[in-house]
Design a protein around this motif. Structure first.
Motif, PDB file in Angstrom:
ATOM      1  N   VAL A 149      -9.204 -27.685  -5.906  1.00 32.87           N
ATOM      2  CA  VAL A 149      -8.289 -27.230  -6.526  1.00 32.87           C
ATOM      3  C   VAL A 149      -8.294 -27.827  -7.857  1.00 32.87           C
ATOM      4  CG1 VAL A 149      -5.926 -27.952  -6.462  1.00 32.87           C
ATOM      5  CG2 VAL A 149      -6.955 -26.942  -4.416  1.00 32.87           C
ATOM      6  N   ALA A 150      -8.476 -28.943  -7.968  1.00 34.61           N
ATOM      7  CA  ALA A 150      -8.803 -29.701  -9.338  1.00 34.61           C
ATOM      8  C   ALA A 150      -9.890 -28.849 -10.241  1.00 34.61           C
ATOM      9  CB  ALA A 150      -9.217 -30.965  -9.419  1.00 34.61           C
ATOM     10  N   PHE A 151     -10.868 -28.455  -9.738  1.00 32.85           N
ATOM     11  CA  PHE A 151     -11.906 -27.647 -10.227  1.00 32.85           C
ATOM     12  C   PHE A 151     -11.489 -26.234 -10.806  1.00 32.85           C
ATOM     13  CE2 PHE A 151     -15.559 -24.651 -10.656  1.00 32.85           C
ATOM     14  CZ  PHE A 151     -16.442 -25.167 -11.365  1.00 32.85           C
ATOM     15  N   LEU A 152     -10.571 -25.777  -9.944  1.00 34.13           N
ATOM     16  CA  LEU A 152     -10.262 -24.106 -10.153  1.00 34.13           C
ATOM     17  C   LEU A 152      -9.005 -24.207 -11.246  1.00 34.13           C
ATOM     18  CD1 LEU A 152     -10.763 -22.607  -6.931  1.00 34.13           C
ATOM     19  CD2 LEU A 152     -12.050 -22.272  -8.715  1.00 34.13           C
ATOM     20  N   LEU A 153      -8.136 -25.169 -10.954  1.00 34.64           N
ATOM     21  CA  LEU A 153      -6.944 -25.143 -11.910  1.00 34.64           C
ATOM     22  C   LEU A 153      -7.350 -25.573 -13.427  1.00 34.64           C
ATOM     23  CD1 LEU A 153      -3.722 -25.193 -12.007  1.00 34.64           C
ATOM     24  CD2 LEU A 153      -3.657 -27.574 -11.483  1.00 34.64           C
ATOM     25  N   ALA A 154      -8.004 -26.708 -13.442  1.00 36.13           N
ATOM     26  CA  ALA A 154      -8.374 -26.914 -14.804  1.00 36.13           C
ATOM     27  C   ALA A 154      -9.289 -25.912 -15.581  1.00 36.13           C
ATOM     28  CB  ALA A 154      -9.438 -28.287 -14.757  1.00 36.13           C
ATOM     29  N   GLY A 155     -10.226 -25.359 -14.901  1.00 36.76           N
ATOM     30  CA  GLY A 155     -10.932 -24.109 -15.127  1.00 36.76           C
ATOM     31  C   GLY A 155     -10.258 -22.806 -15.777  1.00 36.76           C
ATOM     32  N   LEU A 156      -9.213 -22.583 -14.976  1.00 40.26           N
ATOM     33  CA  LEU A 156      -8.293 -21.600 -15.359  1.00 40.26           C
ATOM     34  C   LEU A 156      -7.402 -22.020 -16.627  1.00 40.26           C
ATOM     35  CD1 LEU A 156      -6.606 -18.900 -14.927  1.00 40.26           C
ATOM     36  CD2 LEU A 156      -5.141 -20.315 -13.379  1.00 40.26           C
ATOM     37  N   ALA A 157      -7.152 -23.290 -16.741  1.00 41.65           N
ATOM     38  CA  ALA A 157      -6.604 -23.704 -17.981  1.00 41.65           C
ATOM     39  C   ALA A 157      -7.325 -23.536 -19.164  1.00 41.65           C
ATOM     40  CB  ALA A 157      -6.006 -25.165 -17.749  1.00 41.65           C
ATOM     41  N   GLY A 158      -8.625 -23.901 -19.013  1.00 40.53           N
ATOM     42  CA  GLY A 158      -9.824 -23.976 -19.986  1.00 40.53           C
ATOM     43  C   GLY A 158      -9.625 -22.524 -20.472  1.00 40.53           C
ATOM     44  N   VAL A 159      -9.864 -21.353 -19.553  1.00 38.34           N
ATOM     45  CA  VAL A 159      -9.744 -20.040 -20.032  1.00 38.34           C
ATOM     46  C   VAL A 159      -8.614 -19.614 -20.843  1.00 38.34           C
ATOM     47  CG1 VAL A 159      -9.717 -17.479 -19.176  1.00 38.34           C
ATOM     48  CG2 VAL A 159     -11.181 -19.286 -18.084  1.00 38.34           C
ATOM     49  N   VAL A 189      -5.102 -33.857 -15.545  1.00 43.47           N
ATOM     50  CA  VAL A 189      -4.683 -32.817 -14.518  1.00 43.47           C
ATOM     51  C   VAL A 189      -5.382 -32.935 -13.302  1.00 43.47           C
ATOM     52  CG1 VAL A 189      -4.563 -30.231 -13.984  1.00 43.47           C
ATOM     53  CG2 VAL A 189      -4.139 -30.775 -16.270  1.00 43.47           C
ATOM     54  N   GLY A 190      -6.796 -33.145 -13.359  1.00 42.67           N
ATOM     55  CA  GLY A 190      -7.512 -33.477 -12.199  1.00 42.67           C
ATOM     56  C   GLY A 190      -6.939 -34.700 -11.369  1.00 42.67           C
ATOM     57  N   MET A 191      -6.497 -35.700 -12.225  1.00 40.19           N
ATOM     58  CA  MET A 191      -6.055 -36.928 -11.577  1.00 40.19           C
ATOM     59  C   MET A 191      -4.518 -36.510 -10.676  1.00 40.19           C
ATOM     60  SD  MET A 191      -6.595 -39.536 -14.379  1.00 40.19           S
ATOM     61  CE  MET A 191      -8.301 -40.006 -15.229  1.00 40.19           C
ATOM     62  N   ALA A 238      -8.086 -31.308 -26.260  1.00 38.50           N
ATOM     63  CA  ALA A 238      -7.218 -31.198 -24.922  1.00 38.50           C
ATOM     64  C   ALA A 238      -8.063 -31.434 -23.638  1.00 38.50           C
ATOM     65  CB  ALA A 238      -6.415 -30.075 -24.898  1.00 38.50           C
ATOM     66  N   HIS A 239      -9.334 -31.765 -23.698  1.00 36.19           N
ATOM     67  CA  HIS A 239     -10.241 -31.958 -22.615  1.00 36.19           C
ATOM     68  C   HIS A 239      -9.797 -33.458 -21.924  1.00 36.19           C
ATOM     69  CE1 HIS A 239     -13.913 -31.667 -20.369  1.00 36.19           C
ATOM     70  NE2 HIS A 239     -14.162 -32.847 -20.492  1.00 36.19           N
ATOM     71  N   VAL A 265     -15.059 -28.843 -14.916  1.00 39.15           N
ATOM     72  CA  VAL A 265     -16.034 -30.123 -14.898  1.00 39.15           C
ATOM     73  C   VAL A 265     -14.997 -31.370 -15.076  1.00 39.15           C
ATOM     74  CG1 VAL A 265     -17.923 -31.601 -15.699  1.00 39.15           C
ATOM     75  CG2 VAL A 265     -18.216 -29.170 -15.256  1.00 39.15           C
ATOM     76  N   GLY A 266     -14.260 -31.093 -16.211  1.00 42.60           N
ATOM     77  CA  GLY A 266     -13.216 -32.311 -16.481  1.00 42.60           C
ATOM     78  C   GLY A 266     -12.205 -32.378 -15.349  1.00 42.60           C
ATOM     79  N   GLY A 267     -11.681 -31.380 -14.745  1.00 43.76           N
ATOM     80  CA  GLY A 267     -10.755 -31.396 -13.782  1.00 43.76           C
ATOM     81  C   GLY A 267     -11.450 -31.846 -12.442  1.00 43.76           C
ATOM     82  N   LEU A 268     -12.534 -31.492 -12.356  1.00 41.55           N
ATOM     83  CA  LEU A 268     -13.373 -32.150 -11.025  1.00 41.55           C
ATOM     84  C   LEU A 268     -13.472 -33.582 -11.078  1.00 41.55           C
ATOM     85  CD1 LEU A 268     -15.222 -30.998  -8.565  1.00 41.55           C
ATOM     86  CD2 LEU A 268     -17.072 -31.042 -10.002  1.00 41.55           C
ATOM     87  N   LEU A 269     -13.771 -34.053 -12.486  1.00 44.79           N
ATOM     88  CA  LEU A 269     -14.032 -35.435 -12.468  1.00 44.79           C
ATOM     89  C   LEU A 269     -12.764 -36.419 -12.283  1.00 44.79           C
ATOM     90  CD1 LEU A 269     -16.494 -35.288 -15.369  1.00 44.79           C
ATOM     91  CD2 LEU A 269     -16.966 -36.005 -13.077  1.00 44.79           C
ATOM     92  N   GLY A 270     -11.517 -35.706 -12.217  1.00 51.37           N
ATOM     93  CA  GLY A 270     -10.075 -36.193 -12.347  1.00 51.37           C
ATOM     94  C   GLY A 270      -9.817 -37.330 -11.119  1.00 51.37           C
ATOM     95  N   PRO A 271     -10.224 -36.407 -10.115  1.00 50.17           N
ATOM     96  CA  PRO A 271      -9.808 -37.302  -8.666  1.00 50.17           C
ATOM     97  C   PRO A 271     -11.075 -38.387  -8.422  1.00 50.17           C
ATOM     98  CG  PRO A 271      -9.804 -34.999  -8.283  1.00 50.17           C
ATOM     99  CD  PRO A 271     -10.288 -34.915  -9.807  1.00 50.17           C
ATOM    100  N   LEU A 272     -12.085 -38.022  -9.175  1.00 50.89           N
ATOM    101  CA  LEU A 272     -12.877 -39.382  -9.063  1.00 50.89           C
ATOM    102  C   LEU A 272     -12.777 -40.374  -9.960  1.00 50.89           C
ATOM    103  CD1 LEU A 272     -15.783 -40.631  -8.107  1.00 50.89           C
ATOM    104  CD2 LEU A 272     -16.764 -39.326 -10.238  1.00 50.89           C
ATOM    105  N   LEU A 273     -12.134 -40.227 -11.325  1.00 54.81           N
ATOM    106  CA  LEU A 273     -11.866 -41.391 -12.079  1.00 54.81           C
ATOM    107  C   LEU A 273     -10.275 -42.048 -11.689  1.00 54.81           C
ATOM    108  CD1 LEU A 273     -12.873 -39.710 -15.211  1.00 54.81           C
ATOM    109  CD2 LEU A 273     -14.343 -41.192 -13.674  1.00 54.81           C
ATOM    110  N   VAL A 274      -9.438 -41.419 -11.171  1.00 55.59           N
ATOM    111  CA  VAL A 274      -7.830 -41.851 -11.061  1.00 55.59           C
ATOM    112  C   VAL A 274      -8.255 -42.968 -10.193  1.00 55.59           C
ATOM    113  CG1 VAL A 274      -7.450 -40.459  -8.804  1.00 55.59           C
ATOM    114  CG2 VAL A 274      -5.818 -41.002 -10.794  1.00 55.59           C
ATOM    115  N   ALA A 275      -8.720 -43.249  -9.183  1.00 53.17           N
ATOM    116  CA  ALA A 275      -8.873 -44.514  -8.692  1.00 53.17           C
ATOM    117  C   ALA A 275      -9.245 -45.529  -9.360  1.00 53.17           C
ATOM    118  CB  ALA A 275      -9.738 -44.329  -7.331  1.00 53.17           C
TER     119      ALA A 275
END
Length: 287
Positions: free
Chosen positions: A63-73, A41-43, A34-35, A195-205
């Protein structure tokens, strides 16, 4: 060269997915399928910020970092821990189920249409030595290299990284040596997801925001992981760049409809020659 740079950028995206697989595998022995969904999700966090307008970029990444991290937990606590004593492929099937649930929630909230989100990235085109390159492509390639190097150093030269290698080799022996494998697993999932969530906003463009994108990234990331060698960050990075360049050149010289076929043909041939992956090695155990 322009196609090669674009291919490197595409390969860097696949590398980020495969490196996420490596992080959860080394920390818990489980591949988090699910990574890629957490990256999506970050996107969508970036899409939410773009729609709202005026939100500061650091806040969006946080927000992307924290939300995805919470989902990982939550993934690790409720989908992995209860199955630790289960036999067979229960954990693998469960992670596929988690990925399906995340995709369904995103589709329910935002729909299934692909959304362009020009959230991040400098404008303009760089020209050097007769080659044109988008600044965002170079940023994505640099981000993948930095992530791979950081994980390689962290795995080999820190106590947490060495503990992860120990529990992968022998989980019970690691526990007897005082390693808290439960905490290692939870924090590994949390960190990889964040980290995956953090990268989402970078990759979405570079790509787009769509629930279906997660499946594409998950499959290509898995190809890169197997080709590079499970647990090898250097091998993953090398394989990802190779896959990206093969895709770009295949689309140019054979046709865009056949680029995936070319990739999987190369993948199959390479595995016949290197069954452990490009950077994998055989392990010998006395029994």
């Amino acid at each position: 060269m322009t196609d090669i740079i674009a291919g490197l950028a595409t390969g860097a995206i696949y590398a980020m997915v495969a490196l996420g697989y490596n992080m959860t595998y080394l920390a818990s022995g489980v591949l988090n399928f699910a990574h890629a969904n957490l990256m999506v999700v970050g996107m969508y966090v970036a899409y939410w910020a773009y729609s709202a307008g005026g939100l500061p970029m650091p806040l969006v990444f946080a927000v992307a970092f924290l939300l995805a991290g919470l989902a990982g937990v939550l993934e690790e606590r409720f989908a992995i821990q209860p199955l630790r004593k289960a036999e067979g492929s229960a954990e693998l099937v469960t992670m596929v189920g988690v990925a399906t649930v995340i995709t369904g929630i995103i589709a329910l909230v935002y729909g299934t249409d692909a959304l362009r989100v020009p959230f991040f990235g400098p404008d303009g085109t760089l020209v050097f030595f007769g080659t044109r390159a988008q600044p965002l492509d170079l940023i994505i390639v640099a981000a993948a290299i930095v992530l791979a190097v950081a994980l390689e150093l962290g795995t080999r030269r820190t106590r947490i990284g060495l503990a992860a290698l120990a529990q992968i080799d022998d989980r019970e022996a690691a526990q007897l040596r005082g390693i808290n494998v439960g905490a290692l697993s939870m924090w590994g999932f949390a960190f990889a997801a964040a980290v995956g969530g953090l990268l989402g906003p970078l990759l979405v463009a570079k790509t787009f925001a769509a629930p279906s994108l997660a499946l594409i990234l998950a499959v290509k990331g898995f190809v890169v992981l197997v080709l590079g060698g499970v647990g090898s960050h250097r091998g993953v990075l090398l394989a990802a760049f190779a896959i990206g360049i093969i895709e770009a050149l295949g689309a140019r010289y054979i046709g865009p409809l056949y680029r995936d076929i070319v990739v999987f043909v190369v993948f199959a041939v390479t595995l016949l020659a290197f069954p452990q992956g490009l950077a994998g090695g055989r392990k010998e155990r006395v029994v």
